[in-house]
Structures are given as structure tokens and as C-alpha cells.
Design a protein around this motif. Sequence first.
Motif, PDB file in Angstrom:
ATOM      1  N   THR A   1      -3.933  -2.990  -3.947  1.00 24.10           N
ATOM      2  CA  THR A   1      -2.818  -3.582  -2.904  1.00 24.10           C
ATOM      3  C   THR A   1      -3.770  -4.899  -3.173  1.00 24.10           C
ATOM      4  O   THR A   1      -1.949  -5.818  -3.287  1.00 24.10           O
ATOM      5  CB  THR A   1      -3.831  -2.645  -2.190  1.00 24.10           C
TER       6      THR A   1
ATOM      7  N   GLU B   1      -8.850   4.316   4.379  1.00 20.92           N
ATOM      8  CA  GLU B   1      -6.428   4.020   4.908  1.00 20.92           C
ATOM      9  C   GLU B   1      -6.389   3.145   5.235  1.00 20.92           C
ATOM     10  O   GLU B   1      -5.445   2.386   4.238  1.00 20.92           O
ATOM     11  CB  GLU B   1      -6.161   5.101   4.714  1.00 20.92           C
TER      12      GLU B   1
ATOM     13  N   VAL C   1      -7.152  -0.033   3.709  1.00 22.84           N
ATOM     14  CA  VAL C   1      -5.831  -0.236   2.428  1.00 22.84           C
ATOM     15  C   VAL C   1      -4.194  -0.549   2.671  1.00 22.84           C
ATOM     16  O   VAL C   1      -3.680  -1.684   2.530  1.00 22.84           O
ATOM     17  CB  VAL C   1      -6.149   0.667   1.535  1.00 22.84           C
TER      18      VAL C   1
ATOM     19  N   SER D   1       0.836  -1.108   0.039  1.00 23.16           N
ATOM     20  CA  SER D   1      -0.168  -0.186  -0.137  1.00 23.16           C
ATOM     21  C   SER D   1       0.280   0.706  -0.196  1.00 23.16           C
ATOM     22  O   SER D   1       0.454   2.291  -0.133  1.00 23.16           O
ATOM     23  CB  SER D   1      -0.759   0.253   1.192  1.00 23.16           C
TER      24      SER D   1
ATOM     25  N   ALA E   1      -8.653   0.814  -4.321  1.00 26.14           N
ATOM     26  CA  ALA E   1      -7.536   0.520  -3.703  1.00 26.14           C
ATOM     27  C   ALA E   1      -7.324  -0.258  -3.024  1.00 26.14           C
ATOM     28  O   ALA E   1      -6.250  -0.783  -2.970  1.00 26.14           O
ATOM     29  CB  ALA E   1      -6.988   1.654  -2.449  1.00 26.14           C
ATOM     30  N   LYS E   2      -8.105  -1.006  -2.292  1.00 28.26           N
ATOM     31  CA  LYS E   2      -8.015  -2.435  -2.445  1.00 28.26           C
ATOM     32  C   LYS E   2      -7.362  -3.405  -2.981  1.00 28.26           C
ATOM     33  O   LYS E   2      -6.717  -3.807  -2.847  1.00 28.26           O
ATOM     34  CB  LYS E   2      -9.053  -2.895  -1.011  1.00 28.26           C
TER      35      LYS E   2
END
Length: 540
Positions: A119, A37, A40, A19, A115-116
Motif C-alpha cells: 500500500t 485492516e 492498512v 488500500s 499489505a502495508k
Amino acid sequence: MSTHDVFNQVPDIVPFDFSRNPAMIEGLHREGAGWAEPEVRALGALAGAARAQDWGRLANEYPPVLRTHDRYGSRVDEVEFHPYWHELMRVAVANGLHGAPWTDERPGAHTARAAKFATWGFADAGHMCPISMTYAVIPALRHNPDLAAAYEPLLASRSYDFGLREPSTKSGLIAGMSMTEKQGGSDVRANTTRATPRSDGSYRVVGHKWFTSAPMSDLFLTLAQAPGGLSCFLLPRVLPDGARNPIRIQRLKDKLGNKSNASSEIEYEDATGWLVGAEGAGVKTIIEMVNMTRLDCVIGSTTGMRAGAVLATHHARHREAFGAKLIDQPAMRNVLADLIIESDAATTVMMRLAGATDRAGADPAEAALRRIALAVTKYWVCKRAPAHAAEALECFGGNGYAEESGMPRLYREAPLMSIWEGSGNVAALDALRAMGRQPETVEAYFDEVGRAKGGNPRLDDAIAKLGKELADLADIEYRARRVVELMALVLQGAQLVRHGHPAIADAFCATRLGDDWGIAFGTLPTGVHTAPILQRAFVA
């Protein structure tokens, strides 16, 4: 003298927090999902941990196996996976990568999921295919409210419940889609699968599908020719009465990459399906699923680019040649900086597309932007990924050609995103189709890139050049790739000028838009500030 002293070798990057991607984290906050965040970050630490890296490696080294029959001779059509495949799936589902945005009312839910997704993909790309299809099936399924009410809660469940059972008895479901046939490929209207209505409201489905990924899924959306034309249907593997739906897995595909994931040919032998949407509206219905998976194609390509840039930079920081670290050699700094520029540009525009997905339902301008921007970005970012992976691998020299480096797996994975959900020509022509049928998409696009005007003269020139390209409709299909490539580059440049690191924005505009660049990576002009760019690969 010992011949086995080991020196000048690069330490393992694992454990590594994947990340640690400033372009992604900055985009997470900019697009309204800063609340995610911590999630993540936790997922990034796991993705780069030794155990998750082993899960991904072994799931690829021991790919799935098809068991058509049991030991008694009964047809079972089961796919057997390495146990670590299920660990990868369990983490992805538990973190909502498959369906959380459809039940999470917080702003930025799709951005958080993007985003996850980007990642966790560092652990393994293959299992992200059924995760992506499950995410994408829900908006299409809503064209049949009864089916959506029955299955949507289970499709969004955080429970991974593998096994062949009647869907309503399970704690969570995975979905797939089955569209293409051997005679048609991307031309899905050439499908020959037939769906005949029955008196109970279901349909009898007969046909052969050439590519069906994740055939162990619980539910499938498929296209078939009904009396009213090409239509979309939902087919469960197990019917409501507990009987197996006769969906026969004929073989698993032996693919270039994506080895951990099972892709198959299937046959519907008097299978039972239920109509989703109206008869004749199959493409219109299933295209909502396709658009969602196209977003994931972009995310998957950015994941690969980020991995390549990080791994190549890590190697160069520790390997010596000609009396100095590779990263201190000017030619290598040029290559690495160029790879990072490409990765940051892809990541920045990917996060913008995720934000547009969040806002599209309530904002027509965002919906129009998403329609055109997703098509052009899918074309360009996914096409850049293979060249990027090849250059990153080359930074390792011969070490990168060895399987144990992990780079061949990254390289083999890279072309898939450009093929999945429409190869280059399909994506480019789809962008032209959007502009022709929905002129508001052109307005939304130029409104978006226009917000960056005045920030860089090369970007301003490129916007003007693009306007001239689009004003000339002569031979537009022949020029489709040229036009869409420029649209993608202008969009990336505009995002970087507004939101990116200044050194990266300046270098991107000078090279990709200003033509002060060669053909291969590593041909940045003199004067580019490589130091801050290289730091983007390893920001604390």
C-alpha cells in the motif's frame, strides 16, 4: 475564440485511497491478519494523499547527491537526500514496514506487513529498498546471537533516526547489504573482497563492491572471502569507539529508475567487520536475507501493477474518444480487464506467500511451499510487471508519455524487481535447484495447487501438463523458464479458483492456462464478463 478552454481532460485521481484493493484486503483476512485492516486503510489514504504523492514526486525529481568530502577536505562519504525522502522513510518506519513482524507476536504479522508494504509503495518505490533490506537483515543476523541481541531491537524500532552516529546511541537503525562485485554479479562466489581475522575477534575487510544500495544505512551485511571460505560479515558505518569505519562511497549509480534511492559503488579500505554465521557459510547465511527481499520484489511488482491498472482505468473512465468514454469502448474494456486480471492474480499469490512466511517457522509444509513458490513467483510476477506498465501507460496515449502523468516513473521502476535479488534466469534456476535438493518442495507445491482441482477444467489440464514437464528432466535447464513460467501460472490459477473473483478466475484460466489469448494485453476472448472485472479497480 478562446484557444485555452480545457475540456475532455482527466481529473487528478489524488486524493485516492490506495488500500482500495479487494484482492489484497481479501487476502489479508484469509491469511489471518484481518486485525491489520484499519492500519492498512489509514496507510492507503495517506499514500494517495496529495502531500505523500508530492513527497514521492520530488524525491525522484531531486535525487540523492554524494558528498565525498566536507569543505575542509576531510572524507565524509555522506549522501544528501531531498527532505521528502526522510518523510517517506519516517512513515514507513513508524508503520513497522521495516521490522514489525520480528517483534509482533500476533498471527499474520508478515501478512499485515506485506499489505502495508504494498500500500505505502504507491507513494514512492525507491525508499522501499532500505526498508526491505532492514526487514530482511534480521533473520540473517540471528546467526550471531551477540550481534542480534545488540542490534535487533534498534532495527525493529519504530523510530527513524537518520545520521552518521555510533549505532547503539541511536533510537532506530536502517540496514543494507552489499554482495555483488563487478567481476561476478549474481555469481557471488566469485567475490574477491578479503576478510582477515584479527586478534580481538573482528575481521579486517578489504574490497570493492559494485552495487550497494542505500549506502547511508547504519549497518551492512556483506560477503567476503575469509580463511574458511566465502563468509558473511556485519559492518557498521561507525565503529563502537565512535570512529568512522572506512567504507568509501566511490560514486552513485545513474539508474534507469528508482531515482529517489541512492545506489552506489563502495570500497572497504581496511574496514572492520564481525562474522555472522560460520566461516565458509556466507551464502547459506545471507540467503535468508535474500529470500526476504525476494518476497518484497514480488510485493513491489504487485504494487506497480495495481497502480497501473487503477490509473489506466481512472483515465478511461473520464476521457472521451469517438463519441464515448474510453471505458465504454469494447477494445479498451478488453485491455483494462486484462490488466486487472494480471494485477489480481499477482496480488492473490503475493498474499499467499506472505501467509506462508508467517507459518513457515512452525509448519514444514508451509516452509517447503514458500521455498518453491517464492522462486517461481519472483520469476514470473516480476517479469510481467514491465509489460504491464507499458500497456497501462499506452492507455493514456501521448499523455502517458509525459513525465507529469507519473506513468514514465512507473514504467522505469518496473524492470528493477525482475533484476534485484536475481534476474530471470537466476530465479528460474533457483526454482529447479530447490526441486532437486529439496524434493519436499515439489510435494508441497502440488498439494497446494491440488486443492483447487475440480474448480476449473483448464486448471486441471494445466496441472497435468506440468506434471509431465517435470517428469522429463532432459534439457531441464534449457527449459527452465518454460517450466517455471507454467508453475507460476498454475499457482496463480489455483489461488484465483479457490479465492479470487469468479469472473477473474474464469478469465485467467481461459487465457493464461487455456491458450485462448493473444500475445499482447487486451486479447481476452469473447464471453469474458468485463463489467465485474473493471469494478475491481474502483471498489468502494
